[in-house]
Design an enzyme around this catalytic site. Structure first.
Site, PDB file in Angstrom:
ATOM      1  N   HIS A   1      48.841  75.556  53.951  1.00  0.00           N
ATOM      2  CA  HIS A   1      49.681  75.708  55.138  1.00  0.00           C
ATOM      3  C   HIS A   1      51.126  75.949  54.731  1.00  0.00           C
ATOM      4  O   HIS A   1      51.637  75.256  53.863  1.00  0.00           O
ATOM      5  CB  HIS A   1      49.587  74.435  55.977  1.00  0.00           C
ATOM      6  CG  HIS A   1      50.155  74.633  57.319  1.00  0.00           C
ATOM      7  ND1 HIS A   1      49.389  74.926  58.417  1.00  0.00           N
ATOM      8  CD2 HIS A   1      51.426  74.661  57.725  1.00  0.00           C
ATOM      9  CE1 HIS A   1      50.179  75.103  59.449  1.00  0.00           C
ATOM     10  NE2 HIS A   1      51.419  74.941  59.059  1.00  0.00           N
TER      11      HIS A   1
ATOM     12  N   PRO B   1      58.100  59.144  59.663  1.00  0.00           N
ATOM     13  CA  PRO B   1      57.164  60.260  59.479  1.00  0.00           C
ATOM     14  C   PRO B   1      57.754  61.630  59.821  1.00  0.00           C
ATOM     15  O   PRO B   1      57.038  62.625  59.797  1.00  0.00           O
ATOM     16  CB  PRO B   1      55.985  59.903  60.394  1.00  0.00           C
ATOM     17  CG  PRO B   1      56.474  58.881  61.334  1.00  0.00           C
ATOM     18  CD  PRO B   1      57.687  58.240  60.749  1.00  0.00           C
TER      19      PRO B   1
ATOM     20  N   LYS C   1      56.524  62.463  54.329  1.00  0.00           N
ATOM     21  CA  LYS C   1      56.728  62.206  52.896  1.00  0.00           C
ATOM     22  C   LYS C   1      55.991  60.980  52.367  1.00  0.00           C
ATOM     23  O   LYS C   1      55.821  60.843  51.156  1.00  0.00           O
ATOM     24  CB  LYS C   1      58.231  61.975  52.607  1.00  0.00           C
ATOM     25  CG  LYS C   1      59.135  63.137  52.925  1.00  0.00           C
ATOM     26  CD  LYS C   1      58.988  64.235  51.920  1.00  0.00           C
ATOM     27  CE  LYS C   1      59.953  65.360  52.172  1.00  0.00           C
ATOM     28  NZ  LYS C   1      59.446  66.642  51.711  1.00  0.00           N
TER      29      LYS C   1
ATOM     30  N   TYR D   1      61.452  70.361  52.217  1.00  0.00           N
ATOM     31  CA  TYR D   1      60.376  70.126  53.190  1.00  0.00           C
ATOM     32  C   TYR D   1      59.034  69.934  52.490  1.00  0.00           C
ATOM     33  O   TYR D   1      58.263  69.044  52.813  1.00  0.00           O
ATOM     34  CB  TYR D   1      60.330  71.321  54.138  1.00  0.00           C
ATOM     35  CG  TYR D   1      59.379  71.190  55.294  1.00  0.00           C
ATOM     36  CD1 TYR D   1      59.503  70.154  56.218  1.00  0.00           C
ATOM     37  CD2 TYR D   1      58.363  72.127  55.492  1.00  0.00           C
ATOM     38  CE1 TYR D   1      58.639  70.049  57.287  1.00  0.00           C
ATOM     39  CE2 TYR D   1      57.507  72.032  56.568  1.00  0.00           C
ATOM     40  CZ  TYR D   1      57.645  70.989  57.456  1.00  0.00           C
ATOM     41  OH  TYR D   1      56.790  70.888  58.523  1.00  0.00           O
TER      42      TYR D   1
HETATM   43  P1  RFL Z   1      48.816  52.134  52.883  1.00  0.00           P
HETATM   44  O1  RFL Z   1      48.122  53.441  53.112  1.00  0.00           O
HETATM   45  O2  RFL Z   1      49.384  51.433  54.056  1.00  0.00           O
HETATM   46  O3  RFL Z   1      47.778  51.204  52.138  1.00  0.00           O
HETATM   47  C1  RFL Z   1      48.049  49.831  51.943  1.00  0.00           C
HETATM   48  C2  RFL Z   1      46.717  49.109  51.832  1.00  0.00           C
HETATM   49  O4  RFL Z   1      46.971  47.734  51.570  1.00  0.00           O
HETATM   50  C3  RFL Z   1      46.127  46.937  52.389  1.00  0.00           C
HETATM   51  N1  RFL Z   1      46.782  45.622  52.553  1.00  0.00           N
HETATM   52  C4  RFL Z   1      46.420  44.535  51.862  1.00  0.00           C
HETATM   53  N2  RFL Z   1      45.438  44.326  50.973  1.00  0.00           N
HETATM   54  C5  RFL Z   1      45.326  43.081  50.439  1.00  0.00           C
HETATM   55  N3  RFL Z   1      46.152  42.049  50.793  1.00  0.00           N
HETATM   56  C6  RFL Z   1      47.148  42.217  51.701  1.00  0.00           C
HETATM   57  N4  RFL Z   1      47.952  41.196  52.024  1.00  0.00           N
HETATM   58  C7  RFL Z   1      47.313  43.509  52.260  1.00  0.00           C
HETATM   59  N5  RFL Z   1      48.175  44.019  53.165  1.00  0.00           N
HETATM   60  C8  RFL Z   1      47.848  45.302  53.322  1.00  0.00           C
HETATM   61  C9  RFL Z   1      45.969  47.735  53.668  1.00  0.00           C
HETATM   62  O5  RFL Z   1      44.802  47.378  54.389  1.00  0.00           O
HETATM   63  C10 RFL Z   1      45.913  49.183  53.128  1.00  0.00           C
HETATM   64  O6  RFL Z   1      44.589  49.574  52.849  1.00  0.00           O
HETATM   65  O7  RFL Z   1      49.998  52.283  51.825  1.00  0.00           O
HETATM   66  P2  RFL Z   1      50.244  53.302  50.597  1.00  0.00           P
HETATM   67  O8  RFL Z   1      49.041  53.364  49.703  1.00  0.00           O
HETATM   68  O9  RFL Z   1      51.551  52.947  50.045  1.00  0.00           O
HETATM   69  O10 RFL Z   1      50.309  54.756  51.295  1.00  0.00           O
HETATM   70  C11 RFL Z   1      51.363  55.061  52.190  1.00  0.00           C
HETATM   71  C12 RFL Z   1      50.880  56.035  53.264  1.00  0.00           C
HETATM   72  O11 RFL Z   1      49.707  55.512  53.874  1.00  0.00           O
HETATM   73  C13 RFL Z   1      51.970  56.298  54.318  1.00  0.00           C
HETATM   74  O12 RFL Z   1      53.222  56.442  53.710  1.00  0.00           O
HETATM   75  C14 RFL Z   1      51.675  57.582  55.115  1.00  0.00           C
HETATM   76  O13 RFL Z   1      50.534  57.451  55.928  1.00  0.00           O
HETATM   77  C15 RFL Z   1      52.902  57.986  55.978  1.00  0.00           C
HETATM   78  N6  RFL Z   1      52.598  59.127  56.855  1.00  0.00           N
HETATM   79  C16 RFL Z   1      52.572  60.415  56.346  1.00  0.00           C
HETATM   80  N7  RFL Z   1      52.828  60.621  55.016  1.00  0.00           N
HETATM   81  C17 RFL Z   1      52.744  61.868  54.490  1.00  0.00           C
HETATM   82  O14 RFL Z   1      52.989  62.022  53.275  1.00  0.00           O
HETATM   83  N8  RFL Z   1      52.403  62.966  55.257  1.00  0.00           N
HETATM   84  C18 RFL Z   1      52.131  62.842  56.610  1.00  0.00           C
HETATM   85  O15 RFL Z   1      51.790  63.838  57.263  1.00  0.00           O
HETATM   86  C19 RFL Z   1      52.244  61.517  57.192  1.00  0.00           C
HETATM   87  N9  RFL Z   1      51.967  61.314  58.510  1.00  0.00           N
HETATM   88  C20 RFL Z   1      52.317  58.913  58.218  1.00  0.00           C
HETATM   89  C21 RFL Z   1      52.005  60.032  59.025  1.00  0.00           C
HETATM   90  C22 RFL Z   1      52.352  57.629  58.769  1.00  0.00           C
HETATM   91  C23 RFL Z   1      52.086  57.437  60.114  1.00  0.00           C
HETATM   92  N10 RFL Z   1      52.161  56.124  60.632  1.00  0.00           N
HETATM   93  C24 RFL Z   1      50.971  55.413  60.910  1.00  0.00           C
HETATM   94  C25 RFL Z   1      53.389  55.425  60.505  1.00  0.00           C
HETATM   95  C26 RFL Z   1      51.721  59.843  60.377  1.00  0.00           C
HETATM   96  C27 RFL Z   1      51.788  58.550  60.937  1.00  0.00           C
HETATM   97  C28 RFL Z   1      51.507  58.377  62.410  1.00  0.00           C
END
Ligand code: RFL
Length: 388
Positions: free
Chosen positions: A68, A290, A294, A385
């Protein structure tokens, strides 16, 4: 090695360490089904694809990801498109839902004999200032247990145990509330345009991002404190159509809204990202709004940097790269934060010291006009971007 959390950060780290023969365990609070179906990110940067490719983790992305490279801005002055594969470094995004990436990484880790404990919640990281830290957990059956290791990687997100266990004063938290909220929506509807859509409207921002041929993510700027359920399906689609100027630029392909949540646009960065034997990675290290997609990309980048440094330390006996982990990641994090902040100001009226609404609106119009017409500005935009 103990890794807290099986999101993109923990799973990339786990795969890389396990592949290098380092004994590690991933402790994950949620069930396997939950982590494999949690829909969040979708736009993966070129560097993320390269990292996954480098370590043999990109098979699903290569087979099912969609390249994309176009975004479209819709404003009161009309619309314009930028094909960022022809600008800046000429890179593209790969659209691949985060839950599919997590499923691939998880399957790969388990198939290779990696250890992961689902339903295991870390309660605290103990002894981080010693060479034998441990994670105190509540196991799936409710029993407490300790997992001890040489190092602990906090990949457990912004509300995880790693952040909570940092002693007062050990780490500084830089924080910014951008004063803007989005209603984040996932619709069972095909994309309505072949580009990421950013609509700047007097009623607020609206965004459109494809996730797959059947599913589209939309965003609607909403009042701070709004309830996600306050909007009916019809009201959501009518408001999206209005702000995206569907009458002028083509109708939206409507469908059932299957997920909704209000996201307050906030950013924070912890500094440094290491406290003794505890390292912070991904959302545990830094939360980024978001607006520029990133977060997951930073998580993958940081996990690779940490994995390499840990391998240098634990396999080759060279601790120096670990000492540099925090500074190296913070350079990337602040670059991403700066761009994300710029995007927020491009797309919204933000409360703050920038003057009254009409002044802000005029500045924003001028910024958009510069982005529409200046090749230099477009190159800068493209580089930031799609890059992390
Ligand atoms: P995660 O994915 O939140 O994973 C953390 C994991 O830790 C677990 N956990 C625990 N486990 C054991 N003991 C505890 N006390 C714990 N507490 C939590 C959780 O269950 C989970 O499985 O963190 P990580 O790995 O650092 O990854 C970060 C990303 O998930 C996040 O930054 C992105 O989703 C942000 N984001 C986007 N990022 C992009 O690069 N491109 C995108 O298009 C994008 N779109 C988004 C997004 C985030 C969004 N939200 C929900 C804020 C769109 C949205 C709507």
């Amino acid at each position: 090695m103990v890794i807290l959390g099986a999101g993109p950060a923990g799973l990339v780290l786990g795969n890389l360490l396990h592949g290098s023969g380092i004994d590690c365990v991933i402790l994950e609070r949620a069930s396997r089904a939950h982590v494999q179906t949690r829909a969040r990110a979708g736009f993966l940067a070129a560097n993320t694809a390269r990292v996954l490719e480098r370590h043999g983790l990109a098979e699903g992305l290569r087979r099912r990801g969609q390249e994309h490279s176009v975004c479209e801005f819709r404003t009161e002055d009309g619309r314009f498109r930028l094909d960022y594969s022809l600008l800046g470094r000429g890179e593209r995004h790969t659209v691949y839902p985060q839950q599919d990436l997590v499923t691939d990484l998880l399957t790969r880790f388990l198939d290779a004999g990696g250890r992961i404990r689902f339903g295991t919640e870390a309660v605290a990281v103990l002894g981080a200032d010693s060479a034998r830290p441990s994670a105190a957990v509540r196991e799936a059956d409710g029993h407490p247990r300790r997992w001890q290791a040489r190092y602990v990687a906090g990949c457990d997100g912004r509300r995880g145990a790693a952040r909570r266990s940092l002693p007062p004063g050990a780490v500084h938290r830089h924080h910014r509330d951008h004063g803007v909220s989005w209603l984040g929506l996932l619709a069972e509807a095909p994309p309505s345009l072949d580009a990421v859509g950013y609509a700047v409207h007097p009623r607020g921002f609206a965004g459109h991002m494809a996730r797959s041929p059947e599913v589209t993510r939309y965003y609607l700027q909403c009042e701070r404190g709004s309830s996600a359920n306050a909007w009916s399906q019809d009201r959501i689609w009518d408001e999206l159509a209005l702000r995206m100027r569907a009458t002028d630029h083509g109708p939206l392909r409507r469908g059932r809204i299957v997920q909704r949540s209000v996201v307050d646009l906030e950013s924070d960065v912890l500094e440094p990202l290491r406290h003794g034997s505890l390292f912070l990675v991904g959302d545990a290290a830094s939360v980024i709004s978001p607006s520029a997609a990133k977060g997951a990309n930073l998580a993958v980048l940081e996990a690779e940097i940490l994995a390499r440094a840990l391998i240098d330390d634990l396999v080759r006996g060279d601790p120096e790269p670990l000492d540099r982990y925090s500074a190296q990641c913070l350079t990337h994090i602040w670059r991403a934060q700066e761009f994300s902040h710029w995007m927020i100001r491009l797309l919204h009226d933000t409360p703050g010291p920038d003057g009254d609404r009409s002044f802000q609106a005029a500045l924003r119009r001028s910024r958009l006009e510069s982005l529409r017409t200046s090749r230099t500005h477009q190159d800068w935009f493209a580089e930031n971007y799609v890059g992390v």
